[in-house]
Design an enzyme around this catalytic site. Structure first.
Site, PDB file in Angstrom:
ATOM      1  N   THR A 114       0.834  -1.218   0.000  1.00  0.00           N
ATOM      2  CA  THR A 114       0.000   0.000   0.000  1.00  0.00           C
ATOM      3  C   THR A 114       0.862   1.259   0.000  1.00  0.00           C
ATOM      4  O   THR A 114       0.584   2.209  -0.727  1.00  0.00           O
ATOM      5  CB  THR A 114      -0.936   0.012   1.227  1.00  0.00           C
ATOM      6  OG1 THR A 114      -0.158  -0.247   2.399  1.00  0.00           O
ATOM      7  CG2 THR A 114      -2.012  -1.040   1.104  1.00  0.00           C
ATOM      8  N   ASP A 120      -1.105  -8.880   6.144  1.00  0.00           N
ATOM      9  CA  ASP A 120      -0.332  -8.564   4.932  1.00  0.00           C
ATOM     10  C   ASP A 120       0.361  -9.818   4.403  1.00  0.00           C
ATOM     11  O   ASP A 120       0.351 -10.092   3.205  1.00  0.00           O
ATOM     12  CB  ASP A 120       0.732  -7.493   5.235  1.00  0.00           C
ATOM     13  CG  ASP A 120       0.132  -6.091   5.371  1.00  0.00           C
ATOM     14  OD1 ASP A 120      -1.105  -5.975   5.205  1.00  0.00           O
ATOM     15  OD2 ASP A 120       0.872  -5.142   5.647  1.00  0.00           O
TER      16      ASP A 120
END
Length: 538
Positions: free
Chosen positions: A96, A386
């Site tokens: 991100t 993640d």
């Protein structure tokens, strides 16, 4: 005498409007500021942010999307970049920060081109061509891999620089085990990996449960706390006397009738419990309530039961144990029951939880994460999410690239060569795109306290010999990232480049920002204060 022309008012009072170059400058500035905010969190040596909300609750993290979600962002262009981060999180689960800083750098480079009187549409077209070429170049430098060793390296790379770093090896084993367990037809539904986090222990005490942990306790103290060879019934209706469909009034004229009425209700509940016993169930998970009397009968029958289980947990239990969720308890049969080697109630960090363990080939599993404090556990959970995302992407695609800024340098080098084949002003936009990608290795160097210019020059020189040369932020030199085991899924880079290019292109094409009075300040200009009743201020 000429009649005075009445001014034409189209927009309501208090509306602000930014046109042309001003609108572009404002939007580009917003994108650059947002990218600068998260930039320091990139890489293994990235720093953390402390976010404090209006209630004083604290979040300490270096996860890009968490920072952007928690920040109270007003500017509409900045909100568009937050969407880039959210999309990256949903699609891949990692990268991100990379996506946002590439988008910010693309906007910064576009400003330089706008100052050279190059039209925004030409810049957008050049960026689109560059993004397509970048994806082609990314495919060329990707490596085929889906073996366990590669998956472990991918998980460890994703957790480096996060709160989980000191225990990344045991956690990577748990994550790869969890993802491998829930693979169905080459696809990974990461929703089937439940994460339960509890503070009060070391990170190394985290475990993978081949089944589901339910954050509930048994409904009656007389029930057994542990059942081996569990036969599990999943019921999504209440175990209590059913209310009548229509309003009904029952008149009782005799105490004996009252007694018969109560006995009838008791018998109805007893029959429900008998149905469970007859089917062979010794564990019950109920999505709705369980009557006090039903609890008593279930306890006498030696059945471990819990109530008000979440729908999502019921679905995971079905996936893990092979049970079918039954609406009507009368329809329950032995075929509807699920199997688990052990169902036990256990205390974790002072809370009772029910562990459904030792399931045969479960398609839903649970990671129980531990940490010293609640803030630590929260950050571990974000890092693990993640890592699950990147391992799942690698399993599905079977394609990886090395890390350490190596792919960005390789793609930038290819794009600069490609730019020379383009005639027209788009060539400048493609070159700008190539230079913008170099922000990733440059930021990695800056965050590690290295000289960013020297690092970039060394990287470019090393790429003449090998495309796997990346920045070793721990030793401060250029290393072969393939040998160092710094590996990321191809999908992370692909999505980051595509999202960043599309967001930058969309922001560039805006030449007019019209904001209503409540949004005036957000768009970069305060709404005029009209004073009382729309009159000019005194």
């Amino acid at each position: 005498m000429a009649q005075q022309q009445q001014p034409l008012i189209i927009l309501p009072e208090g509306t602000t409007r930014n046109l042309g170059r001003d609108a572009q400058r404002n939007n580009i500035l917003a994108g650059k500021v947002l990218a600068e905010t998260v930039r320091t969190t990139l890489g293994p040596k990235g720093m953390d942010k402390m976010l404090v909300d209006g209630l004083g609750d604290i979040v300490v993290t270096n996860d890009g999307v968490t920072i952007l979600k928690e920040m109270d962002i007003e500017h509409p262009a900045a909100k568009m970049l937050v969407e880039v981060a959210k999309t990256q999180e949903d699609e891949v689960g990692d990268g991100t920060t990379t996506a946002v800083i590439i988008a910010g750098e693309l906007l910064k480079r576009s400003e330089e081109l706008l100052d050279q009187e190059i039209h925004p549409t030409i810049i957008a077209l050049g960026y689109r061509q560059a993004a397509q070429k970048a994806i082609e170049l990314l495919d060329q430098i990707s490596i085929d891999a889906d073996d366990k060793d590669t998956l472990l390296k991918v998980a460890m790379t994703a957790m480096t620089g996060k709160g989980t770093e000191k225990a990344r090896e045991p956690l990577a084993e748990l994550i790869v085990g969890a993802v491998s367990q829930v693979v169905e037809d080459g696809k990974v539904d990461s929703e089937q990996i439940k994460i339960e986090s509890k503070d009060g222990a070391a990170i190394e005490d985290s475990e993978l449960v081949s089944g589901v942990i339910i954050d509930k306790e048994k409904v009656h103290p007389g029930m057994p706390s542990e059942i081996n060879g569990a036969k599990i019934a999943l019921v999504n209706s209440a175990i209590e006397v059913k209310e009548t469909e229509v309003d009904a009034e029952i008149r009782i004229t005799d105490p004996a009738q009252m007694q018969a009425f109560i006995e009838q209700e008791e018998n109805m509940i007893k029959e429900m419990v008998d149905e469970l016993v007859a089917a062979g169930a010794n564990v019950l998970f109920c999505q709705k309530g369980i009557d006090d009397l039903a609890q008593h009968y279930l306890s006498k029958a030696g059945i471990l039961a819990t109530r008000r289980v979440k729908k999502s947990d019921m679905e995971k239990l079905a996936k893990a144990t092979g049970a079918k969720i039954v609406t009507n308890i009368e329809d329950l049969s032995a075929d509807d029951l699920g199997d688990a080697g052990l169902v036990a109630e256990d205390k974790v960090s002072g809370d009772d939880m029910i562990f459904v363990k030792e399931c045969k080939d479960p398609k839903a599993v649970t990671l129980l994460l531990r940490g010293s404090t609640s803030h630590v556990v929260d950050e571990i959970e974000r890092a693990v999410e993640d890592a699950i995302g990147v391992v799942a992407s690698t399993v599905e695609d079977g394609k990886v690239v090395v890390g350490g800024g190596a792919p960005e340098i390789a793609i930038a080098k290819g794009l600069k060569d490609y730019a020379e084949t383009i005639s027209g002003r788009e060539q400048l936009a493609v070159t700008a795109f190539a230079e913008a990608l170099e922000v990733v290795p440059r930021t990695l160097a800056e965050n590690a306290g290295l000289d960013s210019i020297d690092s970039l020059v060394d990287l470019r020189a090393a790429h003449e010999d090998s495309i796997y040369m990346g920045l070793n932020v721990f030793e401060g030199g250029v290393t072969d990232m393939k040998e160092a085991g710094v590996i990321e899924p191809q999908r992370v880079k692909k999505q980051a480049i595509q999202s960043a290019a599309e967001a930058a292109e969309m922001i560039l094409r805006i030449d007019d920002v019209i904001a209503s009075s409540s949004q005036g300040a957000a768009a970069g200009a305060p709404a005029p204060d009209m004073g009382m009743g729309g009159m000019p201020p005194m």
